[in-house]
Scaffold this motif. Structure first.
Motif, PDB file in Angstrom:
ATOM      1  N   VAL A 249      -4.907   0.067  -6.207  1.00  0.00           N
ATOM      2  CA  VAL A 249      -4.705  -1.047  -5.304  1.00  0.00           C
ATOM      3  C   VAL A 249      -3.267  -1.787  -5.613  1.00  0.00           C
ATOM      4  O   VAL A 249      -2.933  -1.901  -6.968  1.00  0.00           O
ATOM      5  N   GLY A 250      -2.396  -2.030  -4.534  1.00  0.00           N
ATOM      6  CA  GLY A 250      -1.223  -2.600  -4.996  1.00  0.00           C
ATOM      7  C   GLY A 250      -0.658  -2.702  -3.631  1.00  0.00           C
ATOM      8  O   GLY A 250      -0.882  -2.130  -2.624  1.00  0.00           O
ATOM      9  N   PRO A 251       0.736  -3.552  -3.450  1.00  0.00           N
ATOM     10  CA  PRO A 251       1.388  -3.742  -2.572  1.00  0.00           C
ATOM     11  C   PRO A 251       1.999  -2.509  -2.066  1.00  0.00           C
ATOM     12  O   PRO A 251       2.037  -1.314  -2.475  1.00  0.00           O
ATOM     13  N   PRO A 252       2.494  -2.518  -0.627  1.00  0.00           N
ATOM     14  CA  PRO A 252       2.927  -1.343  -0.235  1.00  0.00           C
ATOM     15  C   PRO A 252       4.381  -1.000  -0.905  1.00  0.00           C
ATOM     16  O   PRO A 252       5.056  -1.712  -1.339  1.00  0.00           O
ATOM     17  N   GLY A 253       4.567   0.389  -1.182  1.00  0.00           N
ATOM     18  CA  GLY A 253       5.782   0.768  -1.613  1.00  0.00           C
ATOM     19  C   GLY A 253       5.554   0.966  -3.346  1.00  0.00           C
ATOM     20  O   GLY A 253       6.670   1.274  -3.812  1.00  0.00           O
ATOM     21  N   PRO A 424       0.830  -2.688  -9.721  1.00  0.00           N
ATOM     22  CA  PRO A 424       1.657  -3.600  -9.177  1.00  0.00           C
ATOM     23  C   PRO A 424       3.058  -3.153  -9.259  1.00  0.00           C
ATOM     24  O   PRO A 424       3.497  -2.076  -9.446  1.00  0.00           O
ATOM     25  N   ALA A 425       4.018  -3.960  -8.392  1.00  0.00           N
ATOM     26  CA  ALA A 425       5.435  -3.884  -8.193  1.00  0.00           C
ATOM     27  C   ALA A 425       5.937  -3.946  -9.359  1.00  0.00           C
ATOM     28  O   ALA A 425       5.770  -4.770 -10.410  1.00  0.00           O
ATOM     29  N   ILE A 426       6.969  -3.312  -9.795  1.00  0.00           N
ATOM     30  CA  ILE A 426       7.625  -3.212 -11.329  1.00  0.00           C
ATOM     31  C   ILE A 426       8.752  -4.532 -11.111  1.00  0.00           C
ATOM     32  O   ILE A 426       8.879  -4.983 -10.104  1.00  0.00           O
ATOM     33  N   THR A 463       5.517 -11.643   0.299  1.00  0.00           N
ATOM     34  CA  THR A 463       6.503 -10.916   0.803  1.00  0.00           C
ATOM     35  C   THR A 463       6.495  -9.608   0.031  1.00  0.00           C
ATOM     36  O   THR A 463       7.375  -8.908   0.053  1.00  0.00           O
ATOM     37  N   ALA A 464       5.664  -9.828  -1.189  1.00  0.00           N
ATOM     38  CA  ALA A 464       5.997  -8.473  -2.142  1.00  0.00           C
ATOM     39  C   ALA A 464       5.683  -7.109  -1.667  1.00  0.00           C
ATOM     40  O   ALA A 464       4.959  -6.887  -0.895  1.00  0.00           O
ATOM     41  N   LEU A 465       6.702  -6.263  -2.183  1.00  0.00           N
ATOM     42  CA  LEU A 465       6.879  -4.934  -1.694  1.00  0.00           C
ATOM     43  C   LEU A 465       6.904  -4.018  -2.938  1.00  0.00           C
ATOM     44  O   LEU A 465       7.991  -4.608  -3.832  1.00  0.00           O
ATOM     45  N   GLY A 466       6.643  -2.904  -3.035  1.00  0.00           N
ATOM     46  CA  GLY A 466       6.854  -2.068  -4.031  1.00  0.00           C
ATOM     47  C   GLY A 466       8.437  -1.711  -3.933  1.00  0.00           C
ATOM     48  O   GLY A 466       9.267  -1.705  -3.017  1.00  0.00           O
ATOM     49  N   PRO A 467       8.859  -0.806  -4.811  1.00  0.00           N
ATOM     50  CA  PRO A 467      10.295  -0.292  -4.905  1.00  0.00           C
ATOM     51  C   PRO A 467      10.504   1.059  -4.004  1.00  0.00           C
ATOM     52  O   PRO A 467      11.557   0.945  -3.618  1.00  0.00           O
ATOM     53  N   ALA A 468       9.598   1.753  -3.456  1.00  0.00           N
ATOM     54  CA  ALA A 468       9.748   2.712  -2.649  1.00  0.00           C
ATOM     55  C   ALA A 468      10.668   2.686  -1.403  1.00  0.00           C
ATOM     56  O   ALA A 468      11.818   3.498  -1.056  1.00  0.00           O
ATOM     57  N   VAL A 469      10.372   1.393  -0.732  1.00  0.00           N
ATOM     58  CA  VAL A 469      11.024   1.300   0.677  1.00  0.00           C
ATOM     59  C   VAL A 469      12.510   0.861   0.160  1.00  0.00           C
ATOM     60  O   VAL A 469      13.347   1.036   1.051  1.00  0.00           O
TER      61      VAL A 469
END
Length: 564
Positions: A249-253, A424-426, A463-469
């Motif tokens: 489970v975590g934000p997109p990306g 989680p997002a880094i 608005t949190a997104l992961g690093p991939a995008v």
């Protein structure tokens, strides 16, 4: 003697509680850096000494790649050349809060006489204790055994060339409640994990699904890297050893799918490390539910055969069990899993359950259950057909709780039947490290702007997104920016972001490309934010992070309306 471990930990905890806006934290950093340069390198060009100044002030963990503390916005940055990449770059390009402390808004000209008053006026009411600042600056100082806090204050004032009034402008008189010196001196081992630089690992997996059993794909798949907390990797590894159903489970990306592909490859290569026998291969069956899915797609149900009679047709789960494969449900919240998996709640509680019959009238019961052997199997005694998941079987899924485009949620009854692993997002410092390592040809301005966009999104849970995008933006920039070989006047990967207004850069190509990369990569999320959230995000991107000029944000806003 060195400072006490209690003093260091109390100071770091004090800084950790601040979390200033980026523009304010940057102004604090440049003020301390310029005071250090003036006091210690008065005759040297700041360009030559800024890296040394930042290392001396903020390099708490010199042996750690993320050893540079950003005290007032608690983050750990890449230490190597941090002074030039952060303090120098930020104060040679454009007018902002940090540069407003400098003569003619440029770091080469030194601080204004009233810089501490300007900074003090911009600080929130909660400020770091002067003792915290003393601990940070004097962390490697050799004190005499009889030294006390007044001794440290005098040393701090001298080390940075501060006046008492300047110190009072930027700190609070609050005591840390810890002794300056004690029998336990501070070192890296005395700092608790919660205050240390995050320990992460970079994992790499194919960007597209490729066979995991030795078959060679027709073409070499593109590969992507993600950075994950080491504890996330450990939780996943131990869960795989002990639990049949796991949900990431975590934000997109954040790289949940990439992490799964990586760990599946690791299991195929070294199954013993994950509790499986030598030679074991999960050979996973990947499926992505959507809103059209029903229990028929996952479990099975009756469908007409060639003669028009209704007979049993197995779904993805039963097919995986019969074929001895694992089942991966990627982006599970795209389907209504509460309804889809409803018949499996009992099975997920380690019991056998009937999920259908082989025919519409008096058909043979179809059961799904759990076997005692490592391998999954299907048995049929003529009265009942049983799909038995072996002890090596795993059901894995990914879930985006903050996805602006989400369709469904997991209910409590279903989610508690999974082991849930947060991904989680880094942190921004980790993202910068990953960005620079992944795209070494990316210029400082471009890397700083992408990191600024990442920080702006991460500052608010909505608005949190992961690093991939955001990593994909670097590819777009490197492709769109002309190289130096295309003409002496052409911008390069080192092109500047550009300013708008009277001092506009003549070639703001980088700003335009960055805005385009942002819209193409994140526009689908922007379209889902309500106006209040979107406007607050724009304020952070333009005014706090200076990641995009206002004109480019206006263009982004216009494209958002198109996407909506």
């Amino acid at each position: 003697m060195r400072l006490s471990a209690e003093a260091m930990n109390a100071a770091l905890a004090d800084f950790q509680g601040l979390n200033y806006q980026t523009k304010v934290a940057s102004a604090y950093d440049v003020f301390l850096t310029m005071k250090w340069l003036t006091a210690n390198r008065p005759d040297q060009d700041p360009w030559q000494a800024v890296a040394e100044a930042v290392d001396d002030l903020f390099g708490v963990f010199p042996e750690h790649e993320l050893g540079r503390l950003r005290p007032c916005r608690y983050d750990w940055l890449v230490l190597k050349d941090s002074g030039r990449k952060t303090v120098w770059n930020n104060n040679t390009r454009g007018i902002k809060l940090s540069s407003s402390l400098l003569v003619n808004n440029h770091i080469r000209n030194g601080l204004l006489p009233d810089a501490s008053s300007i900074l003090g006026a911009a600080l929130p009411p909660y400020r770091p204790s002067w003792q915290s600042l003393a601990v940070l600056v004097l962390r490697n100082n050799d004190f005499s055994p009889e030294a006390d806090w007044p001794t440290a204050k005098a040393e701090l004032l001298q080390r940075l060339g501060l006046t008492t009034d300047e110190l009072e402008d930027i700190t609070s008189p609050t005591s840390l409640g810890a002794p300056l010196l004690s029998e336990t001196e501070w070192d890296e081992t005395t700092i608790p994990e919660a205050l240390r630089p995050p320990e992460s690992m970079v994992v790499q997996a194919p960007a597209a699904e490729i066979p995991l059993s030795g078959e060679q794909p027709a073409t070499q798949a593109a590969r992507v890297s993600i950075s994950v907390d080491r504890r996330v990797e450990r939780m996943l590894r131990l869960a795989l050893r002990t639990t049949p159903s796991i949900l990431l489970v975590g934000p997109p990306g954040t790289g949940k799918g990439t992490l799964l592909k990586w760990v599946l490859r690791e299991i195929a290569v070294n199954p013993e490390r994950y509790g499986f026998e030598a030679g074991f291969d999960p050979h996973p069956l990947w499926r992505t539910p959507d809103e059209s899915w029903t229990a028929y797609d996952l479990i099975g149900g009756l469908s007409p055969d060639s003669d028009g009679a209704l007979t049993w047709s197995a779904g993805a789960l039963l097919n995986a069990i019969e074929d001895g494969r694992w089942l991966i449900l990627d982006e599970t919240n795209r389907g209504d899993m509460d309804k889809i998996m409803g018949p499996l709640l009992t099975w997920l509680s380690d019991q056998e359950v009937e999920v259908g019959r082989s025919a519409a009238h008096e058909g043979k019961p179809q059961h799904v259950g759990w076997g005692n052997e490592r391998q999954s199997k299907v048995s049929d005694n003529g009265h009942v057909r049983r799909y038995l998941a072996g002890t090596d079987f795993r059901l894995l899924g990914t879930y985006n709780p903050q996805d602006a485009q989400r369709v469904f949620r997991f209910g409590q009854a279903l989610s508690r039947r999974f082991v849930v692993i947060p991904v989680p997002a880094i942190q921004p410092g980790q993202f910068t490290q990953l960005l620079e390592n992944s795209f070494p040809d990316l210029g400082d301005d471009a890397a700083g702007a992408i990191t600024g966009l990442y920080r702006a999104h991460l500052s608010d849970d909505s608005t949190a997104l992961g690093p991939a995008v955001f990593l994909r933006m670097a590819k777009y920039l490197l492709t769109g920016l002309p190289t130096a070989t295309e003409g002496a006047a052409a911008p390069t990967a080192q092109a500047k972001l550009g300013e708008e207004g009277p001092n506009a850069d003549e070639t703001p190509l980088l700003a335009e490309l960055l805005a385009e990369a942002y819209v193409t990569g994140i526009g689908r999320y922007l379209a889902g934010f309500d106006d209040r959230v979107f406007d607050a995000l724009g304020q952070r991107i333009v005014n706090e992070e200076t990641a995009l000029p206002q004109g480019q944000w206006t263009w982004v806003s216009s494209q958002r309306h198109v996407l909506s």
